[in-house]
Enzyme design. Structure first.
Site, mmCIF file in Angstrom:
data_model
loop_
_atom_site.group_PDB
_atom_site.id
_atom_site.type_symbol
_atom_site.label_atom_id
_atom_site.label_comp_id
_atom_site.label_asym_id
_atom_site.label_seq_id
_atom_site.Cartn_x
_atom_site.Cartn_y
_atom_site.Cartn_z
ATOM 1 N N GLN A 675 0.797 -1.190 -0.127
ATOM 2 C CA GLN A 675 -0.073 -0.077 -0.051
ATOM 3 C C GLN A 675 0.824 1.134 0.213
ATOM 4 O O GLN A 675 0.447 2.331 -0.486
ATOM 5 C CB GLN A 675 -0.934 0.087 1.293
ATOM 6 C CG GLN A 675 -2.034 -0.893 1.131
ATOM 7 C CD GLN A 675 -3.129 -0.707 0.013
ATOM 8 O OE1 GLN A 675 -3.527 0.165 -0.328
ATOM 9 N NE2 GLN A 675 -2.781 -1.511 -1.045
ATOM 10 N N HIS A 678 1.741 3.342 -3.262
ATOM 11 C CA HIS A 678 0.637 3.701 -4.243
ATOM 12 C C HIS A 678 1.049 5.469 -4.327
ATOM 13 O O HIS A 678 0.557 5.631 -5.248
ATOM 14 C CB HIS A 678 -0.654 3.481 -3.616
ATOM 15 C CG HIS A 678 -1.492 2.341 -4.057
ATOM 16 N ND1 HIS A 678 -2.174 2.245 -5.185
ATOM 17 C CD2 HIS A 678 -1.993 1.383 -3.217
ATOM 18 C CE1 HIS A 678 -2.635 1.199 -5.204
ATOM 19 N NE2 HIS A 678 -2.545 0.369 -3.950
ATOM 20 N N GLU A 744 -9.026 1.835 5.304
ATOM 21 C CA GLU A 744 -9.437 1.239 3.920
ATOM 22 C C GLU A 744 -9.387 -0.401 3.869
ATOM 23 O O GLU A 744 -10.290 -0.976 3.498
ATOM 24 C CB GLU A 744 -8.756 1.692 2.925
ATOM 25 C CG GLU A 744 -9.163 1.446 1.589
ATOM 26 C CD GLU A 744 -8.325 1.994 0.413
ATOM 27 O OE1 GLU A 744 -8.608 1.992 -0.603
ATOM 28 O OE2 GLU A 744 -7.168 2.367 0.918
ATOM 29 N N HIS A 745 -8.318 -0.840 4.173
ATOM 30 C CA HIS A 745 -7.991 -2.227 4.268
ATOM 31 C C HIS A 745 -7.514 -2.631 5.710
ATOM 32 O O HIS A 745 -6.620 -2.027 6.183
ATOM 33 C CB HIS A 745 -6.784 -2.631 3.401
ATOM 34 C CG HIS A 745 -7.076 -2.347 2.059
ATOM 35 N ND1 HIS A 745 -6.420 -0.924 1.355
ATOM 36 C CD2 HIS A 745 -7.706 -2.631 0.861
ATOM 37 C CE1 HIS A 745 -6.902 -0.752 0.081
ATOM 38 N NE2 HIS A 745 -7.511 -1.819 -0.196
ATOM 39 N N ASP A 778 -7.241 -6.675 -4.117
ATOM 40 C CA ASP A 778 -6.920 -5.430 -5.067
ATOM 41 C C ASP A 778 -7.182 -6.130 -6.611
ATOM 42 O O ASP A 778 -7.686 -5.455 -7.477
ATOM 43 C CB ASP A 778 -5.571 -5.048 -5.042
ATOM 44 C CG ASP A 778 -5.533 -3.753 -4.250
ATOM 45 O OD1 ASP A 778 -6.493 -3.247 -3.426
ATOM 46 O OD2 ASP A 778 -4.500 -3.139 -4.078
ATOM 47 N N HIS A 837 -53.194 18.239 2.651
ATOM 48 C CA HIS A 837 -52.862 16.481 3.054
ATOM 49 C C HIS A 837 -53.902 15.913 3.611
ATOM 50 O O HIS A 837 -54.288 14.781 3.062
ATOM 51 C CB HIS A 837 -51.621 16.644 3.748
ATOM 52 C CG HIS A 837 -50.352 16.816 2.997
ATOM 53 N ND1 HIS A 837 -49.858 17.953 2.400
ATOM 54 C CD2 HIS A 837 -49.215 15.963 2.808
ATOM 55 C CE1 HIS A 837 -48.635 17.748 2.023
ATOM 56 N NE2 HIS A 837 -48.124 16.523 2.209
#
Length: 848
Positions: A675, A678, A744-745, A778, A837
């Site tokens: 990771q 990235h 995230e992970h 992934d 109504h």
């Protein structure tokens, strides 16, 4: 504008006076072979690399760093440097007959072309100019005779600048074999005055380009100025006027410019003496001010300041001056308000310029150095020297460490910051849970003009922005199916891998589809239902900056296909040659994409949100991207004119690993690095559960060793420096920290990992056990890798099939059902004061 471009073709025989004069009227083309052994700067030069020259990239960089405006390269040479030398610094050297054979990639990687032509045929050169639209065109005739002034005017009229060898130029009268440089320079100049004079603006060099006055020039005065380097003009009353001849206020001419309409000139001069004006003032428009006035005052004070005055002390006491510069620099760094910064900056400029004047350095020298630095291609890292760097904050203070660290020494270990959970205060712990700061307000300000430009100009803006940002010149913005087989040519192992991943991801996402209608009878006669429908038009953003990402195309395209979306528009940045990577095109084919938009960044998001002449407008935009993409998505989702939704807010990639003594250190390090590679803003976290010091040390060693073997080590070095190791005593504390972080992970590399999943409250996707690396999710396990980041896993799910569906509810009441429910509805409507109504119910029940 430039009237012509001289080419030094006879260095040994050239007249020194000619070469000096040429420097006063514009840039000069010089051969690289004559420059490599000379250390002089190349300011005001274009450097020509001949076809038979053995190209050395370091030599090119050296020329640009020494101040050369541009380098001129053959197509073969240009192909080697396009991409790492800015396009605005490259010209292409071509024979006119081969101009149309240049590839789009080469055309988009240069700023202009130097054409070699046996003759100067205007129609031919004009057609080549259209082929290289938005580029500068220069033309060098291989004829032994120079162009005439009439030919020069003709070339300029079709957007081409003639290049004339110095062997065909002279300071003497023009002849059949040589052209006088003044005749060449003045060829395009035209006067609209009866006396034939040219209005001439005289400006100070540098001093901010302050206008000194307005005068007139004649062809005779211009010729003398070019040759003598002195300010010579034409007085309407007294004829030729050599400035300063009687007053002593002479001028050195630095550059003579033609204006864009070729009916006036500007002389950039260094003014000597009392000044330009006949009233003994620096300018006819008043006295100097600002920095230019300060320089003049200091120069005067250095010569005549009385003994004991403060300025005299500064000039005579270098230690005092040095101390004041350091003092004012420190005060400027500590200034907070706009007014304080301006005040302290003014003080620092005063003492800095005093130091310069004392050393004989003027604004001319400073500005020339600034220009030279701006032209450099190679850059220093820009780090402060050790003695000026901030002292490292204590490792016990995570708040001090959470900011942007200085780039680490390349020889230092690639390592994460380490903390012990038990010793953290609540404030320290909260600081550790924060991500690297992303200034989305600033980013939205930057992307708004791009979004607005695409919104108003559509395809024209897309084509222009793609050429600017992706360096790809396109004829069209969109590819529609059926996609050509040539665009999807893959190596068989890659095709097989994509097919296998497609099958797994589709299988998992088909199981998620909501195809059943929910039916509930809330009371007798009242039936409520809910059913799913696909979002009709979706846009899928597939990044393409530093890596090809067919996996993202799969993760977004498959759930859209399974959900039954009617239009699937896939957007991805094109390669420099204008094509899309075949891997992404193949996935577009597999998922049934209805269009492929060849654009990236904020411009692609804008095109999807608003639509263009060729790009279909979508209802929802999906996909990860950099800060520009994320900011654009956030901007358009809040625009009611766009009427577009987005999948989720996004930030840099991240992973959190919980590891205990059962872990394999090399595997943990590999998962962290997967990771960290990235991007520099990615963050990885290791929560170690009572790990022995030896195991933790081995993980750190593996991070350093493995990172150095990876191609993206420079990115990893920066992202790992912002990442953390948190040491905890038990699994409960580890899971609590993870749930607060909301990664995230999340990788559970622990004993009985499956049992721990029940305690996970916040995460994008969980990877359970020692054989579940994050990489599998992934690419091909079946789950989706488009996940919430930056802590948004507390509120958002990752992309799934339901993300591409919307749910509609319905209700059906019988007469008996309305009789039972109607009074409840009418009562509540009356309570809210909404009489209409209530009436809609009562009229059906016969109560009105």
């Amino acid at each position: 504008m430039i009237a012509f471009l001289p080419l030094r073709d006879n260095e040994q025989n050239a007249q020194p006076a000619l070469l000096i004069a040429l420097d006063r009227i514009g840039p000069v083309v010089k051969s690289i072979s004559s420059l490599l052994d000379t250390p002089s700067d190349l300011y005001n030069s274009y450097v020509l690399v001949e076809n038979n020259t053995l190209l050395d990239h370091d030599d090119l960089i050296s020329c640009l760093d020494r101040g050369a405006d541009k380098i001129i390269l053959s197509p073969a040479h240009a192909s080697e440097v396009i991409g790492f030398i800015p396009s605005d610094r490259i010209l292409l050297l071509l024979d006119v007959a081969n101009a149309s054979a240049v590839s789009d990639k080469t055309r988009s990687g240069v700023s202009g072309v130097l054409l070699k032509s046996p003759s100067l045929e205007l129609d031919l050169i004009s057609s080549v100019s259209h082929f290289f639209s938005n580029s500068s065109i220069y033309v060098l005739s291989t004829s032994p005779t120079p162009p005439t002034p009439t030919t020069i005017r003709g070339l300029l009229s079709v957007g081409a600048v003639p290049v004339i060898p110095t062997s065909q130029l002279t300071t003497g009268p023009s002849s059949a074999s040589q052209l006088n440089i003044t005749d060449a320079f003045l060829a395009p100049l035209r006067s609209d005055r009866p006396d034939g004079f040219f209005p001439t603006v005289v400006s100070s060099f540098p001093q901010g380009g302050r206008s000194l006055g307005l005068v007139y020039s004649s062809r005779q005065s211009i010729a003398e100025s070019i040759l003598s380097g002195k300010g010579v003009y034409h007085s309407r009353k007294h004829g030729l006027w050599r400035k300063g001849e009687t007053s002593g206020a002479t001028q050195d001419v630095v550059r003579i410019h033609l204006d864009c309409d070729t009916d006036s000139l500007e002389f950039s001069v260094i003014q000597h003496g009392a000044g330009f004006c006949h009233l003994n003032r620096p300018s006819c428009f008043g006295d100097l001010n600002g920095v230019a006035a300060l320089q003049s005052t200091l120069q005067s004070r250095m010569e005549s300041a009385p003994e004991g005055s403060y300025t005299k002390r500064l000039f005579s006491d270098p230690d005092l001056l040095r101390s004041k510069i350091m003092e004012e620099a420190d005060e400027l760094c500590n200034a907070e308000t706009k007014e304080q910064v301006a005040f302290e900056a003014a003080d620092l400029l005063y003492f800095t310029l005093t130091r310069c004047v004392a050393a004989g350095v003027g604004l001319v020298d400073i500005e020339r150095n600034l220009d030279a630095k701006a032209r450099k291609v190679s850059r220093r890292p820009g780090n402060a020297k050790a003695k000026w760097s901030s002292k490292p904050a204590s490792t016990a203070d995570p708040s001090a460490k959470a900011g942007q660290p200085s780039p680490p020494d390349l020889n230092s270990a690639i390592s994460m910051r380490k903390y012990t959970a038990a010793s953290l205060s609540p404030t320290d712990r909260a600081q550790l849970l924060r991500r690297p700061v992303l200034k989305f307000d600033d980013m939205i300000t930057k992307v708004k003009p791009i979004v607005d430009y695409v919104r108003t100009r559509g395809d024209a803006a897309l084509l222009e922005l793609t050429a600017k940002f992706d360096k790809a010149r396109l004829d069209s913005t969109v590819v529609f199916p059926p996609f050509s087989p040539e665009s999807m040519q893959l190596d068989e192992p890659v095709r097989t891998a994509i097919d296998a991943a497609y099958a797994n991801i589709r299988k998992f996402h088909e199981a998620q589809a909501d195809g059943d209608t929910l039916v509930v009878e809330t009371i007798p006669g009242v039936v409520c239902s809910r059913f799913a429908r696909p979002i009709a038009r979706v846009g899928l953003y597939v990044p393409g900056g530093t890596a090809v990402l067919p996996s993202t195309a799969l993760m977004l395209g498959i759930p859209a296909q399974v959900a039954g979306c009617h239009e699937i528009v896939l957007a991805t940045p094109p390669r420099p040659d204008g094509s899309i990577s075949p891997e992404v095109m193949y996935v577009a084919h597999l998922v049934g994409a209805s269009a492929v938009l060849k654009a990236g960044g904020a411009q692609a998001v804008a095109a999807l949100a608003y639509g263009t002449q060729t790009v279909p407008k979508v209802d929802k935009i999906f996909g990860p991207g950099n800060q520009w993409v994320t900011a654009a998505k956030m901007l358009v989702q809040n625009d009611t004119d766009a009427l577009v939704a987005i999948d989720m807010p996004a930030g840099p990639s991240e992973v959190l690993i919980i590891a205990d003594r059962t872990c394999e250190p090399a595997h943990v390090a590999a998962d962290l690095l997967s990771q960290a590679e990235h991007g520099i803003d990615s963050q990885v976290v290791l929560v170690s559960v009572n790990l022995p010091a030896s195991v933790l040390s081995e993980i750190e060693s593996q991070i350093d060793t493995q990172a150095r073997a990876l191609e993206r080590v420079d990115i990893i070095r920066q992202s790992v420096a912002k990442s953390i190791i948190v040491q905890v005593e038990d699994l409960e504390t580890a899971l609590a920290f993870s749930n607060d972080y909301a990664p995230e992970h999340l990788i559970l590399y622990i004993e009985k990992a499956a049992a721990a999943v029940a305690h996970v409250q916040n995460a994008g996707s969980v990877f359970v056990g020692p054989f579940s690396p994050e990489s599998c999710g992934d690419y091909a396990s079946g789950t989706n890798h488009t996940l919430p980041t930056n802590g948004y896993a507390r509120q958002f799910s990752g992309v799934n099939t339901l993300s591409f569906q919307k749910h509609i509810t319905s209700q059906e009441l019988t007469a008996d059902g309305l009789k039972a429910l109607g009074p409840v509805v009418a009562t509540l409507a009356d309570c809210e004061g909404l009489q209409a109504h209530a009436n809609a119910v009562r009229i059906r029940l016969g109560l009105i």
